[in-house]
Design an enzyme around this catalytic site. Sequence first.
Site, PDB file in Angstrom:
ATOM      1  N   GLU A   1      -2.640   9.143   4.099  1.00  0.00           N
ATOM      2  CA  GLU A   1      -2.956   7.855   3.472  1.00  0.00           C
ATOM      3  C   GLU A   1      -3.506   6.830   4.455  1.00  0.00           C
ATOM      4  O   GLU A   1      -4.443   6.094   4.141  1.00  0.00           O
ATOM      5  CB  GLU A   1      -1.703   7.275   2.800  1.00  0.00           C
ATOM      6  CG  GLU A   1      -1.277   7.971   1.536  1.00  0.00           C
ATOM      7  CD  GLU A   1       0.068   7.477   1.037  1.00  0.00           C
ATOM      8  OE1 GLU A   1       0.373   6.277   1.230  1.00  0.00           O
ATOM      9  OE2 GLU A   1       0.821   8.274   0.467  1.00  0.00           O
TER      10      GLU A   1
ATOM     11  N   HIS B   1       0.813  -1.202   0.000  1.00  0.00           N
ATOM     12  CA  HIS B   1       0.000   0.000   0.000  1.00  0.00           C
ATOM     13  C   HIS B   1       0.852   1.260   0.000  1.00  0.00           C
ATOM     14  O   HIS B   1       0.414   2.301  -0.500  1.00  0.00           O
ATOM     15  CB  HIS B   1      -0.964  -0.009   1.194  1.00  0.00           C
ATOM     16  CG  HIS B   1      -2.134  -0.911   1.009  1.00  0.00           C
ATOM     17  ND1 HIS B   1      -3.423  -0.569   1.375  1.00  0.00           N
ATOM     18  CD2 HIS B   1      -2.231  -2.155   0.471  1.00  0.00           C
ATOM     19  CE1 HIS B   1      -4.257  -1.565   1.074  1.00  0.00           C
ATOM     20  NE2 HIS B   1      -3.554  -2.537   0.537  1.00  0.00           N
ATOM     21  N   ASP B   2       2.040   1.176   0.538  1.00  0.00           N
ATOM     22  CA  ASP B   2       2.956   2.307   0.476  1.00  0.00           C
ATOM     23  C   ASP B   2       3.472   2.503  -0.947  1.00  0.00           C
ATOM     24  O   ASP B   2       3.383   3.587  -1.517  1.00  0.00           O
ATOM     25  CB  ASP B   2       4.131   2.083   1.435  1.00  0.00           C
ATOM     26  CG  ASP B   2       5.097   3.258   1.451  1.00  0.00           C
ATOM     27  OD1 ASP B   2       4.636   4.410   1.385  1.00  0.00           O
ATOM     28  OD2 ASP B   2       6.320   3.023   1.539  1.00  0.00           O
TER      29      ASP B   2
ATOM     30  N   PRO C   1      -5.075  -0.857  -6.184  1.00  0.00           N
ATOM     31  CA  PRO C   1      -5.911  -1.849  -6.873  1.00  0.00           C
ATOM     32  C   PRO C   1      -7.002  -2.355  -5.926  1.00  0.00           C
ATOM     33  O   PRO C   1      -6.721  -2.750  -4.809  1.00  0.00           O
ATOM     34  CB  PRO C   1      -4.923  -2.958  -7.255  1.00  0.00           C
ATOM     35  CG  PRO C   1      -3.750  -2.766  -6.349  1.00  0.00           C
ATOM     36  CD  PRO C   1      -3.676  -1.302  -6.048  1.00  0.00           C
TER      37      PRO C   1
ATOM     38  N   ASP D   1       2.899 -19.761   1.535  1.00  0.00           N
ATOM     39  CA  ASP D   1       3.006 -20.926   0.659  1.00  0.00           C
ATOM     40  C   ASP D   1       2.214 -20.655  -0.627  1.00  0.00           C
ATOM     41  O   ASP D   1       1.775 -19.528  -0.862  1.00  0.00           O
ATOM     42  CB  ASP D   1       2.499 -22.196   1.367  1.00  0.00           C
ATOM     43  CG  ASP D   1       1.068 -22.065   1.878  1.00  0.00           C
ATOM     44  OD1 ASP D   1       0.329 -21.180   1.386  1.00  0.00           O
ATOM     45  OD2 ASP D   1       0.677 -22.843   2.766  1.00  0.00           O
TER      46      ASP D   1
ATOM     47  N   ASP E   1      -6.533 -17.475   2.709  1.00  0.00           N
ATOM     48  CA  ASP E   1      -6.445 -18.845   2.206  1.00  0.00           C
ATOM     49  C   ASP E   1      -6.461 -19.820   3.365  1.00  0.00           C
ATOM     50  O   ASP E   1      -6.616 -19.416   4.524  1.00  0.00           O
ATOM     51  CB  ASP E   1      -5.249 -19.040   1.247  1.00  0.00           C
ATOM     52  CG  ASP E   1      -3.896 -19.244   1.932  1.00  0.00           C
ATOM     53  OD1 ASP E   1      -3.847 -19.369   3.178  1.00  0.00           O
ATOM     54  OD2 ASP E   1      -2.884 -19.293   1.215  1.00  0.00           O
TER      55      ASP E   1
END
Length: 314
Positions: A83, A61-62, A156, A246, A239
């Site tokens: 930010e 994000h930076d 994004p 992984d 996940d």
Amino acid sequence: MAAITIVMLTMLSVTSVGSALSVNYYEHTCPQVEYIVAGAVHEATLNDKTVPAALLRMHFHDCFIRGCDASVLLESKGKKKAEKDGPANISLHAFYVIDNAKKALESVCPGVVSCADIVALAARDAVFLSGGPMWEVPKGRKDGRISKAEETRQLPAPVFNISQLEQNFSQRGLSLEDLVALSGGHTLGFAHCSSFQNRIHNFSPKQDIDPSMDPSFAAMLRGICPSHNTVRNAGSPLDSSSAIFDNAYYKLLLQGKSIFSSDQALLTHPKTKALVSKFAYSPKEFEFAFVKSMIKMSSINGGQEIRLDCKVVN
């Protein structure tokens, strides 16, 4: 031996990031820098298992706003929101880890190590402590002086399609290969309901659930995140092994068990779909690509100073 190969090969790619950055940048001015940062990350992780994912996300994000200049660390001033207070960054945390490392570094080599370099090193250490690869981090970044909450719109978004993702990454000099490799960072961490509600409720006028999602997985997510969710911080791990670095993210993606629309989007383009399959099949291919793309991304820099306090400009 494979991990050593990864490090050696990624060291070869360091020359491509520009003369401003060097793996030996602090060799004479602050040789303890990597040891001190690693210690701060390790200590924090012992007390909070969410720290590695937070530090990796913080680095992304930076870098995606004004380059890797630690602008994400700056505090808001009155009505001028920074930010970290932008909508996309509200859930960022573990800033104290960077502050602790900075404080320790200032005591042994004052005014030498940038906050931006600390963030980059901490992200690498976070990956390694989670079972991922180790690599040499090019150093010599400078810290920025500008941080605007509205600019976090440039990040994004989890609802992006492949065209939007490709454009977003391309604007930062990052390729489709980088997009797929860096998306693997979703192997660590947690997603709040708001970031994937679009896939499990009112997906389209004809379908309530995204048809690309495994039905049982979607049902599980709907149980956690009902349409009118009132549970604060409800959500799902990214996940099945969200504290371990992984390639499970890619395996689950191929099974229709990804969290974000932007994850699923990787299967809608022949090139990115092929890379997802490759990384799902080979953990080492993923690690090699991830390291290469991390070095490339973390070398985007536009700072001007070495902050003495990471939260405020000098």
